[in-house]
Design an enzyme around this catalytic site. Structure first.
Site, mmCIF file in Angstrom:
data_model
loop_
_atom_site.group_PDB
_atom_site.id
_atom_site.type_symbol
_atom_site.label_atom_id
_atom_site.label_comp_id
_atom_site.label_asym_id
_atom_site.label_seq_id
_atom_site.Cartn_x
_atom_site.Cartn_y
_atom_site.Cartn_z
ATOM 1 N N ASP A 14 -19.269 10.290 16.958
ATOM 2 C CA ASP A 14 -17.922 9.718 16.922
ATOM 3 C C ASP A 14 -17.448 9.591 15.482
ATOM 4 O O ASP A 14 -18.096 8.955 14.663
ATOM 5 C CB ASP A 14 -17.927 8.341 17.589
ATOM 6 C CG ASP A 14 -17.994 8.457 19.092
ATOM 7 O OD1 ASP A 14 -17.118 9.136 19.658
ATOM 8 O OD2 ASP A 14 -18.920 7.891 19.691
ATOM 9 N N HIS B 58 -23.506 13.294 20.814
ATOM 10 C CA HIS B 58 -22.106 12.924 20.603
ATOM 11 C C HIS B 58 -21.920 12.139 19.299
ATOM 12 O O HIS B 58 -22.446 11.043 19.138
ATOM 13 C CB HIS B 58 -21.644 12.092 21.801
ATOM 14 C CG HIS B 58 -20.173 11.866 21.875
ATOM 15 N ND1 HIS B 58 -19.289 12.799 22.359
ATOM 16 C CD2 HIS B 58 -19.422 10.789 21.520
ATOM 17 C CE1 HIS B 58 -18.058 12.313 22.314
ATOM 18 N NE2 HIS B 58 -18.112 11.095 21.804
HETATM 19 C C1 DX5 Z 1 -15.370 5.153 21.626
HETATM 20 C C2 DX5 Z 1 -16.304 6.325 21.439
HETATM 21 C C3 DX5 Z 1 -17.421 6.387 22.392
HETATM 22 C C4 DX5 Z 1 -18.338 5.207 22.380
HETATM 23 C C5 DX5 Z 1 -18.864 5.000 23.758
HETATM 24 O O1 DX5 Z 1 -14.304 5.302 20.760
HETATM 25 O O2 DX5 Z 1 -15.584 7.526 21.522
HETATM 26 O O3 DX5 Z 1 -18.168 7.589 22.239
HETATM 27 O O4 DX5 Z 1 -19.412 5.334 21.499
HETATM 28 O O5 DX5 Z 1 -19.598 3.840 23.749
HETATM 29 P P1 DX5 Z 1 -20.054 3.118 25.055
HETATM 30 O O6 DX5 Z 1 -20.901 4.096 25.806
HETATM 31 O O7 DX5 Z 1 -20.825 1.966 24.520
HETATM 32 O O8 DX5 Z 1 -18.828 2.728 25.790
HETATM 33 ZN ZN ZN Z 2 -16.678 9.531 21.614
#
Ligand code: DX5
Ligand code: ZN
Length: 216
Positions: free
Chosen positions: A34, A32
């Site tokens: 971001d 994933h």
């Molecule tokens: C938030 C992102 C997520 C984030 C999740 O905007 O889209 O993918 O990295 O992080 P955790 O798992 O730490 O909540």
């Molecule tokens: Zn994300």
């Protein structure tokens, strides 16, 4: 079995390839990425150059989540960089026509299309797009930051989507993102999720192997 999608937002950027290969060796099937533009969300994160540098160095699905104000443009740029899935935000689109045209564009470039909804967006808004979507991403935190707490209303949205998708014999995968750990992962799985995104729960922990296992 549930797919595990480690979020590189929480990875150590100084050894990104090691982090990627580690999660792959532990059985993650999606990677994933971001993407944040500092406009749709306040922060900035991965760029096309990052995806381009690592997309072909592993065999997981390059699952690119674009939290940006100009999804059409960025979708094309990240597809060129090597994305396998592009997930853009419903809230970044002016109208339903724009949502349809971005999905169509992504598909015309041979890539899977996902749509994401923020915690305050009603799940019903995405039903009309589900038959042409490969993936629907339910945000269980406000996008823009890792390490936040899972917002409970995501569970009902996942359950409603599961019901709709199964009742209509669709193949759309349901993904959840934000605040996922062993406990919230189990809740989301019970509600019918297919892909669990997890960042801070996985990276930087000695027992990452057990943590990945706990999500599968
Ligand atoms: C938030 C992102 C997520 C984030 C999740 O905007 O889209 O993918 O990295 O992080 P955790 O798992 O730490 O909540
Ligand atoms: Zn994300």
């Amino acid at each position: 079995m549930t797919h595990v999608a480690p979020s590189l937002l929480a990875a150590d950027k100084s050894k990104l390839l090691d982090e990627i290969l580690l999660v792959e060796s532990l059985g993650a099937t999606y990677l994933h990425w971001d993407v944040m533009d500092g406009v749709f969300v306040p922060n900035i994160s991965y760029q096309t150059s990052d995806v381009k540098a690592y997309a072909h160095k592993h065999h997981m699905v390059n699952d690119v989540h674009i939290m940006v104000a100009n999804p059409m443009e960025q979708a094309i740029a990240f597809i060129e960089a090597g994305a396998d899935n592009i997930t853009f935000h419903y809230e970044a689109c002016k109208n339903d026509e724009e949502v349809h045209s971005i999905i169509d564009k992504i598909h015309s470039l041979g890539v899977k299309a996902g749509l994401s909804i923020k915690p305050k967006t009603d799940v019903e808004v995405c039903y009309k797009f589900l038959d042409k979507l490969d993936l629907i991403l339910v945000m269980s935190v406000e996008p823009g930051l890792g390490g936040q707490k899972y917002i409970d209303s995501a569970t009902g949205k996942i359950a409603a989507l599961r019901k709709y998708i199964d009742n209509h014999h669709l193949k759309t995968l349901i993904e959840v993102d934000g605040g996922i750990n062993a406990e919230t992962g189990k809740i989301a799985k019970n509600a019918g999720v297919d892909i669990l995104v997890a960042g801070s729960y996985l990276f930087g922990h000695e027992d990452i192997k057990e943590r990945v296992e706990s999500l599968k």
